[in-house]
Design a protein around this motif. Structure first.
Motif, PDB file in Angstrom:
ATOM      1  N   PRO A  32       0.864  -1.286  -0.008  1.00  0.00           N
ATOM      2  CA  PRO A  32       0.176  -0.122   0.164  1.00  0.00           C
ATOM      3  C   PRO A  32       0.789   1.384  -0.161  1.00  0.00           C
ATOM      4  N   SER A  69       3.669   2.471   2.711  1.00  0.00           N
ATOM      5  CA  SER A  69       4.133   1.105   3.282  1.00  0.00           C
ATOM      6  C   SER A  69       5.728   1.010   3.459  1.00  0.00           C
ATOM      7  N   HIS A  88       2.608  -0.571  -7.779  1.00  0.00           N
ATOM      8  CA  HIS A  88       1.331  -0.653  -7.149  1.00  0.00           C
ATOM      9  C   HIS A  88       0.378  -1.040  -7.757  1.00  0.00           C
ATOM     10  N   ARG A 117       4.501  -4.080   4.072  1.00  0.00           N
ATOM     11  CA  ARG A 117       2.944  -3.487   4.863  1.00  0.00           C
ATOM     12  C   ARG A 117       3.591  -2.583   6.036  1.00  0.00           C
TER      13      ARG A 117
END
Ligand SMILES: Nc1ncnc2c1ncn2[C@@H]1O[C@H](COP(=O)(O)OP(=O)(O)OP(=O)(O)O)[C@@H](O)[C@H]1O
Ligand SMILES: [Mg+2]
Length: 232
Positions: free
Chosen positions: A39, A42, A200, A215
């Motif tokens: 994400p 992260s 991403h 993460r």
């Protein structure tokens, strides 16, 4: 090729500490095309910057081709980057006053190689990215996709051991993104070039040999197990 042990990066924003990496250990092998995914926020770019010697970690160890890079002083780090590493950024980071060929030759010139040899090397990599017809154009005369191919050529001109790319397709449409990914896959396959790329976009996953999921500043081991063999 890259061995990372308990890597931490803490940014200080005034009084506030931001732990961008909280203890990451991983290995990347010679000849792999590795994706770093996770994400926003992260720690993907932070990880890439530490691996690419563009930043200094707060703690932990990074070995690249057997060299403990955390022990290098500034001058040795600069030399190491120039000799062994190549970079591709989201915004291309080209010099707009220079021609395509001159931009690509920069890392070779900085190594102190004779000029004609630098331009020959630049021309050879520009042929690989299908830009021979644009050698003497200024970079702002090129499309975004072409500019990103110039920056890939620049990253490859010194034949680095590892190329690092931080979201190289972020400003490109799907067709140009595919061209860039296929180019990375081709140099990875044909030249055995190790490529470490942050992304991403889920559809990029099919291009990677392996995916490192991040993460909250840590390896997302759960996701790596869930995604199966591709992300060990
Ligand atoms: N120079 C900095 N100073 C302070 N905090 C930073 C700095 N760079 C990154 N951070 C923080 O560290 C965390 C990780 O940032 P990073 O840029 O590595 O995320 P990312 O995964 O690359 O996100 P994105 O997908 O949005 O690019 C974030 O909380 C970010 O705000
Ligand atoms: Mg990022």
């Amino acid at each position: 090729m890259i061995e990372v042990t308990d890597l931490k990066k803490i940014y200080l924003l005034g009084e506030v500490e931001v732990a961008a990496l909280r203890g990451v250990s991983l290995s990347i092998h010679k000849g792999e095309f590795v994706g770093i995914m996770g994400p926003s926020g992260s720690g993907k770019s932070t990880l890439l910057h530490q691996l690419g010697l563009l930043d200094t970690p707060s703690s932990g160890k990074i070995l690249i081709s057997g060299t403990d890079v955390s022990r290098l002083d500034d001058e040795a780090r600069t030399r190491f980057r120039l000799l062994h590493l190549g970079y591709v950024f989201q915004d291309y980071a080209l010099v707009s006053e220079l021609t395509v060929k001159e931009n690509v030759a920069i890392p070779a010139i900085m190594q102190g190689r004779p000029l004609d040899e630098c331009y020959m090397a630049a021309t050879a990599v520009l042929e690989k990215v299908s830009l021979l017809k644009r050698l003497d154009h200024l970079v702002y005369e090129l499309s975004g996709g072409e500019q990103q191919r110039v920056s890939i050529a620049r990253a490859l001109v010194n034949r680095p051991a590892i190329v690092f790319a931080d979201e190289p397709c972020a400003n490109l449409d799907t067709e140009n993104s595919r061209t860039v990914l296929e180019l990375f896959r081709a140099v990875n396959r044909d030249l055995g070039q190790t490529v470490v790329m942050v992304s991403h976009e889920p559809w990029h996953m099919e291009y990677f040999d392996r995916i490192i999921f991040i993460r909250d500043g840590l390896l997302d081991t759960e996701r790596m197990e869930r995604e199966g063999k591709q992300s060990r």
